[in-house]
Design an enzyme around this catalytic site. Structure first.
Site, PDB file in Angstrom:
ATOM      1  N   ASP A  15       0.890  -1.239   0.028  1.00  0.00           N
ATOM      2  CA  ASP A  15       0.031  -0.031   0.129  1.00  0.00           C
ATOM      3  C   ASP A  15       0.973   1.124  -0.015  1.00  0.00           C
ATOM      4  O   ASP A  15       2.070   1.092   0.277  1.00  0.00           O
ATOM      5  CB  ASP A  15      -1.092  -0.133   1.139  1.00  0.00           C
ATOM      6  CG  ASP A  15      -1.758   1.527   1.570  1.00  0.00           C
ATOM      7  OD1 ASP A  15      -2.453   1.616   0.479  1.00  0.00           O
ATOM      8  OD2 ASP A  15      -1.419   1.809   2.553  1.00  0.00           O
ATOM      9  N   ALA A  16       0.358   2.298  -0.523  1.00  0.00           N
ATOM     10  CA  ALA A  16       1.181   3.539  -0.562  1.00  0.00           C
ATOM     11  C   ALA A  16       0.921   4.371   0.669  1.00  0.00           C
ATOM     12  O   ALA A  16       2.165   4.663   1.496  1.00  0.00           O
ATOM     13  CB  ALA A  16       0.882   4.325  -1.734  1.00  0.00           C
ATOM     14  N   TYR A  17       0.040   4.958   0.815  1.00  0.00           N
ATOM     15  CA  TYR A  17      -0.427   6.105   1.748  1.00  0.00           C
ATOM     16  C   TYR A  17      -0.445   5.565   3.406  1.00  0.00           C
ATOM     17  O   TYR A  17      -1.421   4.838   3.480  1.00  0.00           O
ATOM     18  CB  TYR A  17      -1.420   6.930   1.397  1.00  0.00           C
ATOM     19  CG  TYR A  17      -1.255   7.555   0.100  1.00  0.00           C
ATOM     20  CD1 TYR A  17      -0.165   8.530  -0.219  1.00  0.00           C
ATOM     21  CD2 TYR A  17      -1.953   7.125  -1.016  1.00  0.00           C
ATOM     22  CE1 TYR A  17       0.091   9.244  -1.243  1.00  0.00           C
ATOM     23  CE2 TYR A  17      -1.638   7.981  -2.278  1.00  0.00           C
ATOM     24  CZ  TYR A  17      -0.863   8.895  -2.313  1.00  0.00           C
ATOM     25  OH  TYR A  17      -0.546   9.174  -3.724  1.00  0.00           O
ATOM     26  N   ARG A  46      -7.006  13.121   6.599  1.00  0.00           N
ATOM     27  CA  ARG A  46      -6.726  11.553   6.351  1.00  0.00           C
ATOM     28  C   ARG A  46      -7.948  11.051   6.697  1.00  0.00           C
ATOM     29  O   ARG A  46      -8.362  10.107   5.529  1.00  0.00           O
ATOM     30  CB  ARG A  46      -5.715  11.194   7.135  1.00  0.00           C
ATOM     31  CG  ARG A  46      -5.297   9.621   7.047  1.00  0.00           C
ATOM     32  CD  ARG A  46      -5.015   9.224   5.534  1.00  0.00           C
ATOM     33  NE  ARG A  46      -4.714   7.657   5.407  1.00  0.00           N
ATOM     34  CZ  ARG A  46      -4.415   7.260   4.388  1.00  0.00           C
ATOM     35  NH1 ARG A  46      -4.922   7.868   3.246  1.00  0.00           N
ATOM     36  NH2 ARG A  46      -4.249   5.621   4.397  1.00  0.00           N
ATOM     37  N   SER A 122      -2.725   0.679  -4.780  1.00  0.00           N
ATOM     38  CA  SER A 122      -2.754   2.018  -3.873  1.00  0.00           C
ATOM     39  C   SER A 122      -4.392   2.601  -4.477  1.00  0.00           C
ATOM     40  O   SER A 122      -4.566   2.442  -5.760  1.00  0.00           O
ATOM     41  CB  SER A 122      -1.869   3.081  -4.148  1.00  0.00           C
ATOM     42  OG  SER A 122      -2.511   4.233  -3.187  1.00  0.00           O
ATOM     43  N   ASN A 123      -5.081   3.360  -3.683  1.00  0.00           N
ATOM     44  CA  ASN A 123      -6.417   4.003  -4.157  1.00  0.00           C
ATOM     45  C   ASN A 123      -5.925   5.192  -5.094  1.00  0.00           C
ATOM     46  O   ASN A 123      -6.687   5.756  -5.586  1.00  0.00           O
ATOM     47  CB  ASN A 123      -7.098   4.460  -2.744  1.00  0.00           C
ATOM     48  CG  ASN A 123      -7.965   3.453  -2.298  1.00  0.00           C
ATOM     49  OD1 ASN A 123      -8.277   2.357  -2.916  1.00  0.00           O
ATOM     50  ND2 ASN A 123      -8.354   3.531  -1.103  1.00  0.00           N
TER      51      ASN A 123
END
Length: 226
Positions: A15-17, A46, A122-123
């Site tokens: 996942d990224a964030y 967030r 990721s989203n």
């Protein structure tokens, strides 16, 4: 906890964030001019960013992740009672170049040197992810950057995780999936990935019926799992 799979790991997917990139880095970069509401604004930003992705996916009313990020920041400003167009612009600009966590480049390089395929799932919209990876200096370590934008939906829809297995032509159980988001770990576990929850903040566990294979405080521990 050690990962002792029946089949070897074919790919490490991140996942990224919140996992690779620090989602609070943008506000931290400009916190000195924001006063005591800086942290609260960052947390709300967030929370709303995620909330909007879930509700949009459930309604099947897709809006890209960058637009959700802008909308979430506007909501955060409204909630804390702050109106500052110049600060808004600076925060959004900073989100394109979020700091990665300190261990990320070293861990990814070690995994790459060991011959593993590496990817982001990721989203985030493609342009956001490309910019973040470039700013962090990890773009050359990644074999793929998967964005849910191609499906016009968001995690934890199960077809999102299928992007990885379809592209790499591998079984779910040969994917080690790392995320700092417990809900994302639950979704990936339901799909069949071997999951590693990167619990950077010491959050309480959830989704007891969909447990991770391992829990780490940061990505350094990934190198010790075998």
């Amino acid at each position: 906890m050690s990962l002792s799979p029946q089949k070897p790991i074919s790919a490490y997917v991140f996942d990224a964030y919140g996992t690779l990139f620090d989602v609070h880095a943008a506000v931290r970069r400009h916190a000195s001019g924001m006063g005591p509401e800086a942290l609260r604004l960052s947390v709300i930003w967030r929370e709303k960013q995620l909330e909007y992705s879930w509700t949009r996916a459930l309604m099947d009313r897709y809006v890209d992740f960058w637009s959700l990020t802008e909308q979430a920041l506007d909501t955060a400003f409204s909630i804390v009672g702050m109106e500052n167009p110049e600060l808004r612009r600076k925060l959004l600009d900073a989100y394109w170049k979020l700091d990665c966590y300190p261990e990320v480049p070293t861990v990814l390089k070690r995994l790459k040197d060991e011959g593993h395929r590496l990817a982001i799932l990721s989203n985030g919209s493609p342009q956001m992810l490309e910019a973040a990876a470039r700013a962090a200096g990890i773009e050359d370590l990644l074999d793929e950057v998967f964005s849910t934008d191609i499906l016009r939906t968001y995690k934890t829809r199960q077809d999102v995780y299928e992007l990885v297995t379809n592209q790499f032509r591998i079984y779910p159980e040969t994917v080690s999936f790392q995320s700092s988001n417990r809900w994302d770990i639950a979704g990936a576990s339901a799909f069949g990935f071997r999951t590693v929850w990167v619990n950077r903040t010491g959050a309480a566990d959830e989704y007891a019926d969909l447990p991770p294979a391992a829990v780490l405080t940061d990505l350094n521990g990934l190198l010790a799992l075998g």
